[in-house]
Every structure is written in structure tokens, then in C-alpha cells.
Design an enzyme around this catalytic site. Structure first.
Site, PDB file in Angstrom:
ATOM      1  N   HIS A   1     -36.964 -71.282  12.713  1.00 50.46           N
ATOM      2  CA  HIS A   1     -35.955 -70.558  12.047  1.00 50.46           C
ATOM      3  C   HIS A   1     -36.628 -70.113  10.679  1.00 50.46           C
ATOM      4  O   HIS A   1     -37.494 -70.552  10.132  1.00 50.46           O
ATOM      5  CB  HIS A   1     -34.798 -71.545  11.742  1.00 50.46           C
TER       6      HIS A   1
ATOM      7  N   HIS B   1     -40.414 -70.682  10.297  1.00 53.20           N
ATOM      8  CA  HIS B   1     -41.176 -71.966  10.390  1.00 53.20           C
ATOM      9  C   HIS B   1     -40.424 -73.308  11.399  1.00 53.20           C
ATOM     10  O   HIS B   1     -39.309 -72.763  11.714  1.00 53.20           O
ATOM     11  CB  HIS B   1     -41.382 -72.531   9.001  1.00 53.20           C
TER      12      HIS B   1
ATOM     13  N   LYS C   1     -30.824 -82.228   2.916  1.00 52.92           N
ATOM     14  CA  LYS C   1     -31.246 -82.806   4.328  1.00 52.92           C
ATOM     15  C   LYS C   1     -32.299 -83.444   4.370  1.00 52.92           C
ATOM     16  O   LYS C   1     -33.490 -83.298   4.119  1.00 52.92           O
ATOM     17  CB  LYS C   1     -31.123 -81.357   5.068  1.00 52.92           C
TER      18      LYS C   1
ATOM     19  N   ASP D   1     -34.873 -70.000   6.606  1.00 54.58           N
ATOM     20  CA  ASP D   1     -33.954 -70.611   5.780  1.00 54.58           C
ATOM     21  C   ASP D   1     -32.830 -69.640   5.215  1.00 54.58           C
ATOM     22  O   ASP D   1     -33.238 -68.572   4.864  1.00 54.58           O
ATOM     23  CB  ASP D   1     -34.635 -71.450   4.505  1.00 54.58           C
TER      24      ASP D   1
END
Length: 358
Positions: free
Chosen positions: A232, A288, A213, A234
Site C-alpha cells: 500500500h 511498501h 498505530k 500511506d
């Protein structure tokens, strides 16, 4: 397909204030500071830098010291700058140059690669659509596609311009896959497991997917009100990140938001939820987010190493579970874990909304 206003178009339109749907909630705004000032701070905790030069050293003592440092960073922070990672700097520069050139194309050119989230076509050029109760948006556009294994890629979705994009990105994905194996091996040894154990648990060479991404964060007229990416963790096993040396990554460490300084020629690596689950919480998947600024465009290239969606049940490994340390996570497939996180986020938003209404 619904036409989406790209953040880049918004940023270039000359606005001096951002639309309401990009403004973060009151409780978040208190912690959003100037990213360049934050990066200059010398006091306080700093994201660890791990030198991988000796990760496969013939000398057992030297090798063990490197693995121990990696283990400590994975348990304490769950994120680190990797240096001497074995990926040629010139290849990383080619990947960055081709990504920058793609995002330098006119928006209408990029729209030829637009994804369509509503129909489940998630690969391609996109912007976050409001899928949460508050209608909040993130100050970024992105390009998302699967880069490895090669037989699962769809090259028709990859940018044809610039011409080096496909070759540079393909080569980089192969190098990252080798680096992932090295890291999985070291982390397995760090947990007292067989060297190939973690990689097997996340799908091995055939099934582990590498999804890239490219995050494009345009200049923002009111960076103190917005986020490039909201907080969020990962879901991946590992995430590897390149960036264009503009700071923006922030980690929530020991109750405070800490900016990651820019380390030349490094790759940022996150431990994702998948490894946190397998290690029964010994390794940390850190919260993060991404800050934006009004002076410089920031671009980052994140590659998520993900297990197959439904073929593997993720749960703490038996060796990680004991009477003193019972299983912290219920068994779930990767797809179920993602669903669980989305559902939990929705619930939290509803609770927040109810509080605001009171």
C-alpha cells in the site's frame, strides 16, 4: 460485537501451517523471501539515511545541503531513515517499552480495549477483518488511536497498563509534532515555496491529526506465504515509524522489493499521498509492505500525520502546475481520497478474480 480471532492467539496455538485466508495470491508469493537473508544483502539500492542535525543550521550553506539531501530522498524514494532528529533516544525507548508491555498482556486484557470497526469505532485494539473480495487477512494485530492534538484525544481509550504508556506516548507525540513542522518547513523550501506553506496546506497546528498505530506481528510458521501488511501507499502527509529492530519493512523501488535495513536510534519517515498530491508528484509516496518471520516478533509504531477529513481540498499547488507539468491529481478532500483508494482496490480485486476464473 463479533468475536475476532487474534493473530497472536493463532500464532501461539501451535499451528504449523497458516489458515487459507492468510495465504497471499500466487503472483505475490514469488517475491516474498526470507527477511533476515534480505537484510544482509549489501548489493543493490539501500533506503537513504538523512542526517537532520543541520536542518536549522545558522550557516546557510550547511542548512541548504541538508535540505537538498532531504529533497532528493523525498523525490527519489519517498522514504528514509532520519538520524539526529532531535527526539531523545530514551523517550523512544520508553514508548517502545510501554507498547511492548501492552502487547505482552494476556489477550483477554487487551480485549478490554477492542475496537469495533463495524460500528465505526476504529480506535483501540484490533485485527484486520476481511473487507476485500478475496477474504485475505494480514498477519498482525494492532492498537490504533489519535495522539495529537491533545484536545482531540480520548484518553479513556488509551491503555492504563503499563502505567508509563500515556505519559511516554503523549510526550513522544509532542516531539513528533515539532519534528513534523521542521520537515514540512524544509520540504516547502525544497519546492521553492514559503517555509510555512506545506504545513498550512495540511491543516496547520490546529487541524493536522497525528494517529498512532502500533503494529504487532507475531511469529509466523509459514512466513513465505503471508504478509504482515499488504502492499500500500500511506494516505498521510508524513508517516514516522519506530520499530523494535526486527526487519520487515519492504519498499517497491525501481521495479523490485527492497528491504529497509535497521538503523539504530533512527526514525523511518514516509512521504504520504497527501504530499505527493500537493507537490504534483515531485515527492513520492512509495508502495511498501511488511514481511513476517518465524523467529522473532516484530513491532512497529507508525504515526500518521493526516489533514482533516473534509475541511481541505487536496490538489496540486498552483506553483507545481505548468504547461509542461499539468496537474496529475484531481481535487479531492482527504476523505474522498481514501474512498477513491478503497474503491480502486475493490475494482482491482474484481479484475483479478475475473482473470482467475478465466
Amino acid at each position: 460485537m463479533v468475536a475476532v480471532e487474534r493473530v497472536e492467539s493463532l500464532a501461539k496455538s501451535g499451528i504449523s501451517s497458516i489458515p487459507r485466508e492468510y495465504i497471499r495470491p500466487k503472483e505475490e508469493l514469488e517475491s516474498i523471501n526470507d527477511v533476515f537473508q534480505e537484510e544482509k544483502k549489501e548489493d543493490g539500492p539501500q533506503v537513504p539515511t538523512i542526517d537532520l542535525q543541520d536542518i536549522e543550521s545558522e550557516d546557510e550553506t550547511i542548512r541548504e545541503k541538508c535540505i537538498e539531501e532531504l529533497k532528493k530522498a523525498a523525490m527519489d524514494w519517498g522514504v528514509m531513515h532520519l538520524i539526529n532528529h532531535g527526539i531523545p533516544v530514551e523517550l523512544m525507548e520508553r514508548v517502545k517499552k510501554s507498547g511492548e508491555e501492552f502487547f505482552g498482556l494476556p489477550v483477554e486484557e487487551k480485549e478490554k480495549y477492542a475496537n469495533d470497526q463495524a460500528s465505526g469505532k476504529i480506535q483501540g485494539y484490533g485485527s484486520k477483518l476481511a473487507n476485500n473480495a478475496s477474504g485475505q487477512l494480514e498477519w498482525e494485530d494492532y492498537f490504533f488511536h489519535l495522539v495529537y492534538p491533545e484536545d482531540k484525544r480520548d484518553l479513556s481509550l488509551w491503555p492504563k497498563t503499563p502505567t508509563d504508556y500515556i505519559e511516554a506516548t503523549s510526550e513522544y507525540a509532542k516531539c513528533l509534532r515539532l519534528l513534523a513542522t521542521k520537515v514540512f518547513k524544509a520540504l516547502s523550501i525544497a519546492l521553492g515555496l514559503e517555509p510555512d506553506r506545506l504545513e498550512k496546506e495540511v491543516g496547520g497546528l490546529e487541524e493536522l491529526l497525528l494517529q498512532m498505530k502500533i503494529n504487532y506481528y507475531p511469529k509466523c510458521p509459514q512466513p513465505e506465504l503471508a504478509l504482515g501488511v499488504e502492499a500500500h501507499t500511506d494516505v498521510s502527509a508524513l508517516t514516522f515509524i519506530l520499530h523494535n529492530m526486527v526487519p520487515g519493512l519492504q519498499l517497491f523501488y525501481e521495479g523490485k522489493w527492497i528491504i529497509a535495513k535497521c538503523v539504530p536510534d533512527s526514525i523511518v519517515m514516509h512521504i504520504g499521498d497527501t504530499l505527493e498530491i500537493l507537490s504534483n508528484g515531485r515527492f513520492k509516496s512509495i508502495l511498501h509492505r511488511g514481511l513476517v518471520n518465524k523467529e522473532k516478533v516484530r513491532i512497529s509504531w507508525a504515526v500518521f500525520c493526516e489533514p482533516p477529513k473534509d475541511k481541505i481540498v487536496l490538489k496540486p499547488l498552483p506553483e507545481m502546475v505548468s504547461v509542461e507539468s499539468p496537474a496529475k491529481f484531481p481535487p479531492r478532500t482527504f476523505a474522498q481520497h481514501i474512498e477513491h483508494k478503497l474503491f480502486r482496490n475493490k475494482q482491482e480485486e474484481l479484475v483479478t478474480e475475473k482473470k482467475d476464473e478465466v
